[in-house]
Scaffold this active site. Structure first.
Site, PDB file in Angstrom:
ATOM      1  CD  GLU A   1      38.711   0.537  68.160  1.00 22.92           C
ATOM      2  OE1 GLU A   1      37.490   0.448  68.336  1.00 22.92           O
ATOM      3  OE2 GLU A   1      39.281   1.591  67.815  1.00 22.92           O
TER       4      GLU A   1
ATOM      5  CD  GLU B   1      34.270   8.181  67.668  1.00 23.72           C
ATOM      6  OE1 GLU B   1      33.718   7.514  66.770  1.00 23.72           O
ATOM      7  OE2 GLU B   1      35.205   7.751  68.365  1.00 23.72           O
TER       8      GLU B   1
ATOM      9  CG  ASP C   1      38.142   6.012  64.359  1.00 26.42           C
ATOM     10  OD1 ASP C   1      37.098   5.795  63.748  1.00 26.42           O
ATOM     11  OD2 ASP C   1      38.289   5.767  65.570  1.00 26.42           O
TER      12      ASP C   1
HETATM   13  C1  GCV Z   1      32.368   0.885  68.002  1.00 26.11           C
HETATM   14  C2  GCV Z   1      36.283   4.232  67.070  1.00 26.11           C
HETATM   15  C3  GCV Z   1      35.321   4.562  68.162  1.00 26.11           C
HETATM   16  C4  GCV Z   1      34.807   3.318  68.852  1.00 26.11           C
HETATM   17  C5  GCV Z   1      34.181   2.424  67.793  1.00 26.11           C
HETATM   18  C6  GCV Z   1      35.243   2.114  66.748  1.00 26.11           C
HETATM   19  C7  GCV Z   1      34.714   1.300  65.593  1.00 26.11           C
HETATM   20  O1  GCV Z   1      37.466   3.738  67.596  1.00 26.11           O
HETATM   21  O2  GCV Z   1      35.916   5.421  69.062  1.00 26.11           O
HETATM   22  O3  GCV Z   1      33.877   3.701  69.811  1.00 26.11           O
HETATM   23  O4  GCV Z   1      33.663   1.254  68.354  1.00 26.11           O
HETATM   24  O5  GCV Z   1      35.724   3.324  66.197  1.00 26.11           O
HETATM   25  O6  GCV Z   1      34.437   1.891  64.568  1.00 26.11           O
HETATM   26  O7  GCV Z   1      34.604   0.094  65.722  1.00 26.11           O
END
Ligand code: GCV
Length: 856
Positions: free
Chosen positions: A312, A419, A391
């Protein structure tokens, strides 16, 4: 019996210091489950606490026990006679053995384990030789602390301590929480206010809440806390910030919680002045070795690093053609001489995947990248693997990578911060989901291999392993919502003992937190246990994942946001069918990453469990499930069932009125009411979306029919204008009305929508569905024939600056008398960037539940 009185005075002094720091903190662990209010039962405990040693953890243990016993003995109908003498003795097994040579002290307690044991009679009299002694013995300092908390838990849940003989040790060595806190004080995916650790680029002056958090963590056996976001700010390990972070480590140390840090693998370049961060470059290696030396000089018990790399947008070893093992081993080499570990995250995938490619599959990524590296990681590296391959969705299969690593230690990462599961605005007790994951049998080599055995290191004889939760605590009552704390509690309890049942954990938590009578806590336990199935039902059943806005808030419905982009959370819904083909035969091959016995089950349409069908298969809407329903009918039914279950939570909580502190009762009641309304938003979005896409009627006639509903776009509008909604499914009929255009400041004073009531005369509840936007507090009024029936402020803090499913909110005006011809009117007064947008009103006969059930 004889015993020594070691360091009693010294302990009293340190205890006084601990009490002082707690008193100074406005945010305390007592506000969570450490309330020590007791079940109101009758039990027996020697009231005086005596510590045999004077180490910091033992001191904390004695302090906590004395505090707990004092509170509980005040709060409960305690058997407390002035004639009763005895002591609760706290110490390591060695200390206990030395002080009481005749006691049968176990010689084989596992690290961090404890032994609780009662000696002497139940009611020894003053002057009698046979004084009661309740022993809390730990295998080591941490064991003493965990034993003390275990004893308090026994008391707070009404166990009889007389004759107790209990041993316990943690299943996993790694029991950490990860905080995704940023130096500026914000928290990634946090839903409880600002950071308790950072503000304005620095560590906060007031670290009393950090100490209190550590106390809370210790109470359920958590022994590590990674304090900063895995999307790591490199500057946090510069010398100035490390000095500050040493204060954080000190605040947590008395509670046995070791601090860890997320690091940016590009730090040597970003803050070290090197031209490269290539993990195989000697200068990079030397930089990390020196940095780690510096850390340990300040923080001798530093736990280690967590690493998110090549994921990411985070930098990683791929920039130099190196592997994750190269990067992990670089850090591991620096940490190893000091006893530190690296938790390297397996959450590595391409977020620019080609959605048109039927073979592309994000779910495959972790296994494809990390399994071939098995055996190449240093001994102090642990792969931190999210519980599922995507996720933290409402439901996913277990990550196959747990089975693919025989020579690499692994830890399971899960989320306490909700989340994708309602962001603490929805009650979703996640322990049943985690328990399913822990118990899931991966059948490695055809032998029973539950995930928990892999994490414990038993399956593949690994020295390290465990569980890590992304916690997300903040300054707003730890997790924002009172009932969400059950998840943090459950995480700790399962990380200690994955054999515990989620309903038992729920009961334990409820009893300690709410202290209500058995009937009351049975109700809360039931609510908690119902909440995850309900949420799954009204968000994303059959393994479709949470059908939320995946490119934005991850909160409200946003079904198409998953498609046509590279993020790979695809469900592939089209007019004929839905689901992602992950079979080996015709799909991405993901199913083949599991050991054969599991792969076989998922590969076949016949054996794939209904709840994961659409994760593994693309099927027509008319496919029959094992339940006998078609897929489309299940989608309709589960959403109506889920919304009805959410409404039930409101009623169940209401039944506790008068038996719970009024403030807490009202807070939770308002949250559940909101959740029930938002569950209807989810229900309607998904049902109307799939109804339109598939063109298949709902056997129960609900899809597309909303009796009693009066659409805003069909009202007589003054000032309000009709908008086509994005995404269309988040508004009833795809349209709503808005009084000005956000996000620019809206200038309109007020707007109104009016309908003429044409139903039967009677008493009704009126649900007003409106959009509560950020950056402004719009006001609404509901009037009948010009007379005000209700008014309210749209002041909730919900995601998104545009009206959509994130902020669609229901306000119910109860008990309104109506007759044909009445003018029903909603007036909206915008404020700031909130345009008082409105979707519909719904007229619900009072006799019916105003729960979102459609009424005729
Ligand atoms: C810390 C998901 C979340 C991101 C997070 C990522 C991760 O994509 O939306 O905010 O980033 O997981 O676990 O690294």
């Amino acid at each position: 019996m004889t015993r020594s009185r070691i360091g009693f005075f010294k302990i009293c002094v340190i205890v006084a210091a601990l009490t002082g720091s707690v008193a100074a903190s406005a945010q305390t662990a007592d506000q969570a489950w450490l309330r020590y209010r007791g079940p109101g039962g009758r039990w027996l405990v020697p009231l005086r606490v005596h510590a045999l040693g004077n180490g910091p953890l033992e001191t904390s243990a004695a302090f906590e026990l004395q505090r707990g016993i004092d509170h509980l003995s005040r709060a409960s109908v305690l058997w407390r006679s002035s004639a009763f003498e005895g002591e609760t003795i706290v110490g390591t097994v060695d200390e206990v053995r030395h002080a009481f040579p005749n006691l049968p002290v176990p010689s084989d307690l596992q690290p961090e384990g404890y032994w609780l044991s009662w000696f002497g009679s139940a009611g020894s009299l003053k002057g009698s030789e046979d004084k009661a002694q309740l022993i809390v013995a730990g295998a080591d300092d941490r064991g003493v602390l965990y034993g003390a908390f275990a004893l308090l838990r026994q008391m707070a849940t009404g166990s009889d301590l007389y004759g107790i003989n209990l041993r316990s040790h943690p299943a996993f060595p790694i029991r950490w929480v990860d905080e995704w806190d940023n130096p500026d004080g914000s928290i990634e995916r946090g839903y409880a206010g600002r950071s308790i650790f950072f503000e304005g680029g620095n560590v906060r002056e007031d670290l009393a809440p950090v100490a209190e958090y550590a106390r809370l963590l210790a109470s359920v056996g958590i022994n590590g806390c990674n304090v900063n976001n895995v999307n790591a700010a490199a500057q946090l390990i510069d010398s100035g910030h490390l000095q500050q972070l040493a204060r954080v480590a000190s605040a947590m140390r008395p509670w046995g919680v070791r601090m860890a840090l997320s690091v940016d693998i590009a730090s040597p370049q970003k803050i070290g002045g090197l031209a490269t961060f290539d993990p195989l470059d000697p200068a990079v290696k030397a930089w990390w070795a020196a940095k780690v030396e510096e850390i340990y000089a300040l923080i001798p018990d530093f736990a280690g690093f967590t690493v998110k790399a090549d994921s990411e947008g985070q930098p990683g070893p791929a920039s130099y053609g190196r592997t994750p093992a190269d990067a992990a081993n670089l850090l591991a080499g620096a940490l190893q001489p000091h006893g530190g570990i690296v938790l390297y995250r397996a959450f590595v995938y391409n977020h620019h995947a080609d959605w048109r490619d039927p073979k592309a599959d994000r779910a495959r990524a972790a296994y494809d990248i990390f399994q071939p590296l098995d055996g190449k990681f240093a001994a102090n590296v642990v792969l931190q693997i999210k519980e599922g391959p995507i996720d933290f969705q409402a439901r996913e299969p277990v990550s196959p990578l747990f089975a693919g690593l025989r020579e690499t230690s692994s830890a399971m990462e899960l989320q306490v911060t909700q989340e994708y599961t309602g962001q603490q605005r929805h009650l979703v007790y996640l322990a049943p989901m985690w328990k399913q994951v822990l118990d899931f049998d991966l059948h490695v080599d055809g032998k029973s291999t539950p995930v928990k055995e892999i994490l414990a290191g038993h399956a593949f004889y690994r020295p390290l392993g465990g569980m890590v939760a992304v916690s997300g605590v903040g300054r707003d009552a730890w997790l924002g919502s009172p009932l969400a704390l059950a998840n943090l509690y459950a995480f700790g309890r399962l990380a200690w003992n994955p054999g515990l049942a989620p309903d038992q954990i729920a009961a334990e938590w409820t009893e300690q937190t709410l202290g209500i009578d058995p009937r009351g806590f049975a109700t809360v336990q039931k609510m908690l246990m119902q909440s995850w199935p309900a949420y799954e039902n009204y968000t994303g059943p059959l393994g479709m994942q949470t059908l939320t806005d995946i490119v934005g808030s991850h909160y409200g419905p946003g079904i198409e946001s998953s498609e046509n982009n590279g993020w790979g959370q695809w469900h592939r819904a089209d007019k004929n069918g839905v689901g992602m083909d992950r079979t080996v035969a015709t799909g991405t091959g993901y199913a083949g990453q599991y050991p054969p016995e599991v792969a076989k089950v998922y590969e076949s349409l016949e054996t794939c469990p209904d709840e994961l069908l659409l994760f593994f298969h693309h099927v027509p809407y008319t496919r029959r499930l094992h339940s006998g329903k078609t897929v489309i009918q299940h989608i309709y039914d589960s959403h109506y069932d889920g919304a009805a279950q959410a409404a039930t939570l409101v009623d169940e909580w209401a039944s506790l009125q008068g038996r719970i502190e009024p403030k807490l009762f009202a807070d939770v009641a308002a949250r559940l009411e909101y959740q029930a309304g938002h569950a209807i938003v989810w229900r309607d979005a998904i049902v109307q979306y799939f109804f339109k896409l598939s063109g298949i009627a709902d056997e129960q006639g609900r899809a597309g029919h909303y009796p009693g509903r009066l659409e805003a776009e069909e009202a007589r509008l003054t000032g309000y204008k009709v908008i086509n909604f994005t995404p269309w499914e988040d508004a009833s009929g795809g349209k709503a009305v808005t009084c000005g255009d956000p996000p620019e400041k809206v200038t309109q004073q007020s707007c109104s929508a009016e309908w003429t009531y044409s139903g039967k005369a009677g008493r009704y509840n009126i649900a007003v569905q409106y959009f509560d936007l950020q950056d402004g507090t719009a006001h609404f009024a509901f009037k009948v024939n010009g007379l005000a029936a209700a008014d309210w402020a749209a002041d909730a803090a919900l995601p998104s600056k545009r009206p959509n499913g994130d902020n669609s909110t229901r306000h119910t005006v109860r008990g309104v008398e109506l007759k044909p011809g009445d003018a029903l009117r909603v007036e909206g007064a915008p404020d700031g960037a909130d345009p008082a947008a409105l979707d519909y009103i719904e007229v619900i006969p009072v006799a019916e539940k105003d729960s979102g059930k459609n009424v005729n």
